[in-house]
Design a protein around this motif. Structure first.
Motif, short mmCIF file in Angstrom:
data_model
loop_
_atom_site.label_atom_id
_atom_site.label_comp_id
_atom_site.label_asym_id
_atom_site.label_seq_id
_atom_site.Cartn_x
_atom_site.Cartn_y
_atom_site.Cartn_z
N THR A 161 0.59 -1.13 -0.04
CA THR A 161 -0.06 0.05 -0.01
C THR A 161 0.97 1.26 -0.05
OG1 THR A 161 -0.05 0.06 2.52
CG2 THR A 161 -1.99 -0.97 1.13
N SER A 162 2.12 1.14 -0.18
CA SER A 162 3.10 2.26 -0.37
C SER A 162 2.89 3.17 0.95
CB SER A 162 2.74 3.17 -1.61
OG SER A 162 2.78 2.47 -2.63
N ALA A 163 3.14 2.16 2.18
CA ALA A 163 3.05 2.89 3.38
C ALA A 163 1.89 3.45 3.85
CB ALA A 163 4.35 3.56 3.83
N ARG A 164 0.55 3.22 3.32
CA ARG A 164 -0.46 3.98 3.66
C ARG A 164 -1.07 3.31 4.73
NH1 ARG A 164 -6.01 5.81 0.11
NH2 ARG A 164 -6.80 6.66 1.98
N TYR A 165 -1.39 2.00 4.97
CA TYR A 165 -2.05 1.28 5.77
C TYR A 165 -1.05 0.57 6.55
CZ TYR A 165 -6.09 2.29 2.79
OH TYR A 165 -7.00 3.14 2.04
N ARG A 166 -1.88 0.43 7.90
CA ARG A 166 -1.03 -0.58 9.05
C ARG A 166 -2.35 -1.05 9.79
NH1 ARG A 166 3.65 -1.18 10.73
NH2 ARG A 166 3.13 -1.51 12.91
N SER A 197 -14.02 -7.78 23.74
CA SER A 197 -12.77 -7.24 22.96
C SER A 197 -11.68 -7.95 23.08
CB SER A 197 -12.49 -5.65 23.57
OG SER A 197 -12.07 -5.90 24.88
N GLY A 198 -10.48 -7.50 22.28
CA GLY A 198 -9.24 -8.04 22.28
C GLY A 198 -8.78 -8.43 20.88
N LEU A 199 -9.36 -8.88 20.04
CA LEU A 199 -9.03 -9.32 18.54
C LEU A 199 -9.78 -8.70 17.65
CD1 LEU A 199 -9.24 -13.44 19.35
CD2 LEU A 199 -7.23 -11.62 19.57
N GLU A 200 -10.48 -7.70 17.69
CA GLU A 200 -10.70 -6.71 16.40
C GLU A 200 -9.84 -5.89 16.17
OE1 GLU A 200 -12.24 -6.35 19.81
OE2 GLU A 200 -13.92 -7.85 19.47
N LEU A 201 -9.71 -5.47 14.50
CA LEU A 201 -8.72 -4.88 14.15
C LEU A 201 -9.52 -3.42 13.63
CD1 LEU A 201 -7.07 -7.26 11.64
CD2 LEU A 201 -6.17 -6.39 13.64
N ASP A 202 -8.36 -2.54 13.64
CA ASP A 202 -8.68 -1.24 12.93
C ASP A 202 -7.42 -1.19 11.86
OD1 ASP A 202 -10.90 0.10 14.03
OD2 ASP A 202 -9.80 0.78 15.97
N VAL A 203 -7.64 0.01 11.02
CA VAL A 203 -6.69 0.29 10.03
C VAL A 203 -6.24 1.64 10.38
CG1 VAL A 203 -8.27 0.81 8.35
CG2 VAL A 203 -5.88 0.12 7.59
N ALA A 204 -4.99 1.77 10.37
CA ALA A 204 -4.22 3.04 10.66
C ALA A 204 -4.20 3.67 9.25
CB ALA A 204 -3.12 3.32 11.50
N ASP A 205 -4.80 4.76 8.92
CA ASP A 205 -4.58 5.44 7.56
C ASP A 205 -3.70 6.59 7.37
OD1 ASP A 205 -4.91 6.66 4.92
OD2 ASP A 205 -7.07 6.30 4.77
N ALA A 206 -2.43 6.49 6.79
CA ALA A 206 -1.29 7.31 6.99
C ALA A 206 -1.93 8.46 6.19
CB ALA A 206 -0.10 7.10 6.47
N TYR A 207 -2.75 8.48 5.05
CA TYR A 207 -3.18 9.63 4.52
C TYR A 207 -4.14 10.62 5.18
CZ TYR A 207 -1.65 7.41 0.15
OH TYR A 207 -0.71 6.90 -0.89
#
Length: 172
Positions: A37-42, A56-66
């Motif tokens: 993703t060219s360093a856009r997402y983590r 809770s404990g295993l759910e995900l979010d995505v960090a959007d660098a843009y």
């Protein structure tokens, strides 16, 4: 240990341990996802459930660098979801090999998903898969995407027929 303390983050001991291993998977997955993703997402573990009544404990979010914001992984497009899923599968493979004492994942098969990628994303995903092949792992891709067919040197082509499918080996 049961994750049932009223008004607090609800996480069982089992989920807590799974989350510890999942964090290792995410580290490896993010190395690959950043490339694709060219360093856009983590990918990041959610800190809390949506409310204190759910676990809770295993759910995900995505960090959007843009945008600089966290968002739910469900908001990813089809192509972005495919890249995140591929990164997670490869991250799990890396962690299993590292922690399982001699287990080597020598083959990986990916069924479809490439049709949702734009040409830039497809290029990033194929670069990741090519690095696996150079690490002496076999990567099998099931796809109808022409760019993949042209890029893969050894292919098994399956053609359906009235009396059943016929498979042939093509090598360049």
């Amino acid at each position: 240990a049961t994750g049932s303390l009223s008004g607090k983050r609800r996480i069982s001991l089992e989920t807590y341990i799974q989350a510890a291993y999942f964090s290792l998977v995410l580290e490896e997955a993010n190395r690959r996802l950043e490339t694709m993703t060219s360093a856009r997402y983590r990918l990041v573990l959610k800190e809390d459930a949506d409310d204190n009544r759910s676990r809770s404990g295993l759910e995900l979010d995505v960090a959007d660098a843009y945008t600089g914001h966290l968002r739910d992984v469900k908001s990813l497009s089809g192509g972005e979801s495919f890249k995140a899923s591929l990164a997670l599968a490869l991250g799990m493979s890396d962690v299993v090999q590292r922690l399982a004492g001699g287990v080597k994942v020598e083959a990986l098969f990916i069924d479809e998903g490439f049709g949702t990628l734009d040409s830039h994303s497809l290029e990033g995903a194929l670069r990741i898969l090519e690095t696996l092949a150079t690490d002496r792992r076999m990567v099998g891709i099931i796809s109808h995407v022409q760019e993949i067919k042209e890029r893969i040197g050894t292919r098994i082509v399956v053609v359906p027929g009235k009396k059943g499918s016929v498979a042939s080996l093509e090598m360049e």
